[in-house]
Structure formats: structure tokens, C-alpha cells
Design a protein around this motif. Structure first.
Motif, short mmCIF file in Angstrom:
data_model
loop_
_atom_site.label_atom_id
_atom_site.label_comp_id
_atom_site.label_asym_id
_atom_site.label_seq_id
_atom_site.Cartn_x
_atom_site.Cartn_y
_atom_site.Cartn_z
N PHE A 26 0.80 -1.52 -0.22
CA PHE A 26 -0.09 0.33 0.25
C PHE A 26 0.64 1.02 0.59
O PHE A 26 0.15 1.74 -0.85
CB PHE A 26 -1.07 -0.15 0.75
CG PHE A 26 -1.32 1.34 1.75
CD1 PHE A 26 -2.69 1.18 0.79
CD2 PHE A 26 -1.92 2.09 2.64
CE1 PHE A 26 -4.12 2.68 0.66
CE2 PHE A 26 -1.91 3.32 2.60
CZ PHE A 26 -3.42 3.76 2.08
N LEU A 27 2.02 1.40 0.38
CA LEU A 27 2.68 2.37 0.41
C LEU A 27 3.11 3.24 -0.21
O LEU A 27 2.97 4.72 -0.64
CB LEU A 27 4.08 1.80 1.36
CG LEU A 27 4.82 3.35 1.95
CD1 LEU A 27 3.66 4.16 2.84
CD2 LEU A 27 6.20 2.22 2.66
N ALA A 47 -19.96 -9.10 4.66
CA ALA A 47 -18.47 -8.97 4.85
C ALA A 47 -18.00 -10.19 3.55
O ALA A 47 -18.40 -11.27 2.97
CB ALA A 47 -17.74 -9.72 6.14
N ASN A 48 -16.93 -10.29 3.88
CA ASN A 48 -16.55 -10.81 2.45
C ASN A 48 -14.80 -12.04 3.43
O ASN A 48 -14.12 -10.84 4.27
CB ASN A 48 -15.32 -10.85 1.21
CG ASN A 48 -16.62 -10.36 0.17
OD1 ASN A 48 -17.10 -10.89 0.07
ND2 ASN A 48 -16.21 -8.84 0.41
N THR A 49 -14.97 -13.06 3.19
CA THR A 49 -14.36 -13.81 4.61
C THR A 49 -12.63 -14.16 3.68
O THR A 49 -12.69 -14.18 2.73
CB THR A 49 -15.07 -15.51 5.00
OG1 THR A 49 -15.96 -15.55 5.08
CG2 THR A 49 -13.80 -16.12 5.27
N LEU A 50 -11.60 -13.70 4.60
CA LEU A 50 -10.23 -13.94 4.05
C LEU A 50 -9.12 -14.89 4.26
O LEU A 50 -9.33 -15.59 3.04
CB LEU A 50 -9.32 -12.29 4.97
CG LEU A 50 -10.50 -11.02 4.80
CD1 LEU A 50 -9.03 -10.02 5.41
CD2 LEU A 50 -10.15 -10.84 2.96
N CYS A 51 -9.76 -15.73 5.14
CA CYS A 51 -9.22 -16.30 5.87
C CYS A 51 -9.69 -17.39 7.41
O CYS A 51 -10.14 -16.66 7.27
CB CYS A 51 -7.37 -16.75 5.95
SG CYS A 51 -6.95 -15.25 7.67
N GLU A 108 -8.43 -2.59 0.46
CA GLU A 108 -9.74 -3.38 0.30
C GLU A 108 -8.45 -4.18 -0.46
O GLU A 108 -9.20 -5.42 -0.22
CB GLU A 108 -11.18 -2.86 0.35
CG GLU A 108 -11.61 -3.88 0.32
CD GLU A 108 -12.88 -3.28 -0.40
OE1 GLU A 108 -14.54 -4.35 0.34
OE2 GLU A 108 -13.08 -2.60 -0.07
N LYS A 109 -8.61 -3.08 -1.91
CA LYS A 109 -7.96 -4.47 -2.85
C LYS A 109 -6.70 -5.49 -2.72
O LYS A 109 -7.10 -6.48 -2.94
CB LYS A 109 -7.82 -3.17 -3.62
CG LYS A 109 -8.05 -4.06 -5.41
CD LYS A 109 -7.70 -3.04 -6.61
CE LYS A 109 -7.07 -3.81 -7.59
NZ LYS A 109 -7.10 -2.80 -8.91
N HIS A 160 -5.27 -12.05 -0.39
CA HIS A 160 -5.80 -13.55 -0.12
C HIS A 160 -6.16 -14.46 -1.71
O HIS A 160 -7.49 -15.52 -1.45
CB HIS A 160 -6.88 -13.15 1.06
CG HIS A 160 -6.36 -13.23 1.91
ND1 HIS A 160 -5.54 -14.11 3.26
CD2 HIS A 160 -6.36 -11.67 2.93
CE1 HIS A 160 -5.31 -13.32 4.78
NE2 HIS A 160 -5.68 -12.16 4.02
N GLN A 161 -6.27 -14.02 -2.85
CA GLN A 161 -6.18 -14.28 -4.10
C GLN A 161 -8.23 -14.39 -3.88
O GLN A 161 -8.68 -15.74 -4.38
CB GLN A 161 -6.04 -15.71 -3.95
CG GLN A 161 -4.59 -15.83 -4.46
CD GLN A 161 -3.83 -17.23 -4.35
OE1 GLN A 161 -4.35 -17.52 -4.15
NE2 GLN A 161 -3.02 -16.78 -4.79
N LEU A 162 -9.12 -13.60 -3.62
CA LEU A 162 -9.89 -13.55 -2.94
C LEU A 162 -10.63 -12.40 -4.59
O LEU A 162 -9.84 -10.73 -5.07
CB LEU A 162 -10.85 -12.75 -2.39
CG LEU A 162 -10.45 -13.43 -0.61
CD1 LEU A 162 -11.31 -13.33 0.04
CD2 LEU A 162 -11.40 -15.28 -0.94
N GLU A 163 -11.76 -12.55 -5.74
CA GLU A 163 -12.01 -11.68 -6.59
C GLU A 163 -13.39 -10.75 -5.68
O GLU A 163 -14.83 -11.36 -6.31
CB GLU A 163 -12.54 -12.32 -7.85
CG GLU A 163 -11.35 -12.83 -8.52
CD GLU A 163 -11.46 -13.64 -9.94
OE1 GLU A 163 -12.32 -13.69 -10.46
OE2 GLU A 163 -10.43 -14.69 -10.15
N CYS A 164 -13.19 -9.81 -5.46
CA CYS A 164 -14.86 -9.47 -4.96
C CYS A 164 -14.44 -7.91 -5.20
O CYS A 164 -13.39 -7.65 -5.63
CB CYS A 164 -14.38 -9.22 -3.35
SG CYS A 164 -13.94 -11.02 -2.67
#
Length: 298
Positions: free
Chosen positions: A121-122, A163-167, A287-288, A294-298
Motif C-alpha cells: 500500500f505504501l 463481509a468477505n472471508t479472507l482466511c 481493501e483491494k 488472499h486471492q479473492l475476486e470481490c
């Protein structure tokens, strides 16, 4: 009445001096700045006159800093960078980019993952500050409901929030390798209940308990570091994230407790944006990055 300070020099004069030095002379600097060479000569000459010191000396066709000039320009570079950052921040704020993002992060979320995401992010942060709040059990739930944070990693999703589950984090029961009060053989839950349990304090006002808290004798601490310090005295046991326990297990400072029919539990962690209607672009970027990691497509 205090005397009002009035600057003798301007930022533009220092910017010109910096360019003359960086590009090795007036001709190249004039080309880069799209200005006439005479205007640059005049600006630097006026700056030296206003300050009463010589900043540059010409050797052949190149301009070199004097000792005084080197000292002054070093400070000026920092000022020019600060002004550039300040104006960039103004532009950012004008476009709605948040100056600060507050994140509530469940204590069991792997710190090594969090730091990798923040590192990504930085470079894209545009100077946004990050404030991390460690949360336990109802702490993150309250932060979401009260909208005191911009982003939350939580194991409890309050009603009315998506919510979306990360892990999922694996929790394991551990004790000191030298704790003779807890058998190294497989034991029952009732047997373990007679031992001292070290638990992590709920950071919310509700002070709820969660998970396996059957032991009557409990000591409550603020974090896993304190819990491990107590275990090191060869008393008690604690449920700890496997990722935190792993190096201690490798060094044989602690051991995993074998419980009949139940020796580990998995806690899902979710990402929640408490105020989706008013979320800013910096929070959306963060967020992205969580989803990408975590290899999620949201």
C-alpha cells in the motif's frame, strides 16, 4: 509584539539553483526548465545578493557549489520536497483521498500478512497515514457498529453488514515444554479444565468470551506475547494461533496439548467496510490489496 519574519528568498530561486547544480550548468538547466539562461543567471545572482553569501562558483563551463552553497542547498532540497508533498496532499484532499485510514484488526490475524499488505500500500498511499487498532472478540464488532474505523478484519460480522472471508486461523492449545501439571499424553477436556487457562482480554465494552473457556481458573492478559511469557514460567495453557506458536514449538519452548476428540479450532476472519456509502478511495485501495493477497475476486 514579535517581529514578523519576512523571507529574503523565494522557493523558485532555490528551485533554479537546484536545477543549475543538478544539470551541471545554466544552459542545460534553462533547457530543462524552459527558461532563458539569462533569467536563471539573474535569479541565482539575486539570491546570493539577498543572502549575502556566494553559493555558486563557475569553473570552465560548469557551475559548482561553494561549501556554504552545499550546506544551504541541502536544506533547501528538503524544503522543496516538503512543499511538493504539501501541495500534493492538498490536491489529494481536494479529490477526496483520505489523509488517514483507521483499521481494526483482530489480534489473531497474521501480522506477517498484514505488514506485507501495508508494504504494498505504501507506494500508492499518497501520504495517507495508517492507524492500526488491535481488536479482540467484540472490540472489532463495536468498531464496525459505531463506524469508528474505516476497515475491519473481524471474526464477528455484526447484523446489517456484509463481509468477505479472507482466511481461517488455526488455534492450537499449548503449554510450556516443562509444565508437568498438564500431561504430555492425550487428555480429556475435563482434565484440562482443572488447569490454569491464559486468555486474551476482549477489547470491546461487552467483554464477551469466545471459544474454549471451560477452565474455571483463568488469567486474562492483553496479548499473546504476555500469554507466552506466563507459559514460560511452566504454568497454565493458552489457545494460540498456530502461526505465532510455530517458532516456539520449533525451539521446543512450548508443546501442543493433545486433547481427546478436540485439539484445534479454526476461526474465520472477515473484511468489513463499516460505512460503505462514504468510503474513500484510499480505503478501497487497501481493501483491494487484502483481497489480492488472499486471492479473492470481490
Amino acid at each position: 509584539m514579535d517581529k514578523i519574519f519576512r523571507a529574503k528568498s523565494t522557493l523558485e530561486q532555490w528551485r533554479i539553483l537546484q536545477s543549475v547544480v543538478d544539470y551541471g550548468g545554466y544552459a542545460k538547466a534553462a533547457e530543462k526548465l524552459n527558461k532563458s539562461q539569462s533569467s536563471l543567471n539573474h535569479a541565482v545572482a539575486k539570491l546570493q545578493t539577498q543572502l549575502g553569501i556566494q553559493l555558486l562558483e563557475i569553473k570552465g563551463r560548469k557551475a559548482f557549489l561553494t561549501n556554504a552553497g552545499e550546506t544551504m542547498l541541502r536544506r533547501a532540497r528538503q524544503i522543496l520536497q516538503d512543499v511538493e508533498a504539501l501541495e500534493s496532499l492538498a490536491d489529494t484532499l481536494n479529490k477526496g483521498w483520505e489523509p488517514e485510514i483507521t483499521c481494526s484488526v483482530e489480534l489473531i490475524y497474521p501480522k506477517e500478512i498484514l505488514y506485507q499488505i501495508l508494504k504494498q500500500f505504501l507506494p500508492q498511499s499518497r501520504g495517507s497515514r495508517i492507524k492500526i487498532i488491535d481488536a479482540v472478540i467484540s472490540g472489532s464488532e463495536e468498531a464496525i457498529n459505531e463506524k469508528t474505523v474505516d476497515l475491519a478484519i473481524t471474526n464477528i460480522v455484526p447484523k446489517g453488514h456484509l463481509a468477505n472471508t479472507l482466511c481461517s486461523v488455526k488455534m492450537i492449545p499449548v503449554t510450556s515444554i516443562n509444565n508437568t501439571e498438564i500431561s504430555s499424553d492425550e487428555i480429556s477436556q475435563d482434565q484440562l479444565a482443572n488447569s490454569l487457562q491464559i486468555v486474551i482480554s476482549d477489547t470491546g465494552k461487552a467483554k464477551r468470551s469466545q471459544g474454549w473457556l471451560k477452565a474455571e481458573q483463568r488469567w486474562t492478559v492483553a496479548n499473546f506475547h504476555e500469554a507466552l511469557s506466563i507459559l514460560a514460567t511452566d504454568i497454565g495453557f493458552c489457545w494460540i494461533p498456530e502461526s505465532i506458536a510455530k517458532p516456539y514449538l520449533t525451539r521446543k519452548e512450548i508443546r501442543k496439548i493433545k486433547i481427546k476428540h478436540y485439539d484445534e479450532r479454526h476461526i474465520p476472519l472477515h473484511l468489513v467496510i463499516p460505512d460503505r456509502d462514504n468510503v474513500g478511495p484510499a480505503t478501497l485501495l487497501l481493501e483491494k490489496l487484502f483481497y489480492q493477497y488472499h486471492q479473492l475476486e470481490c
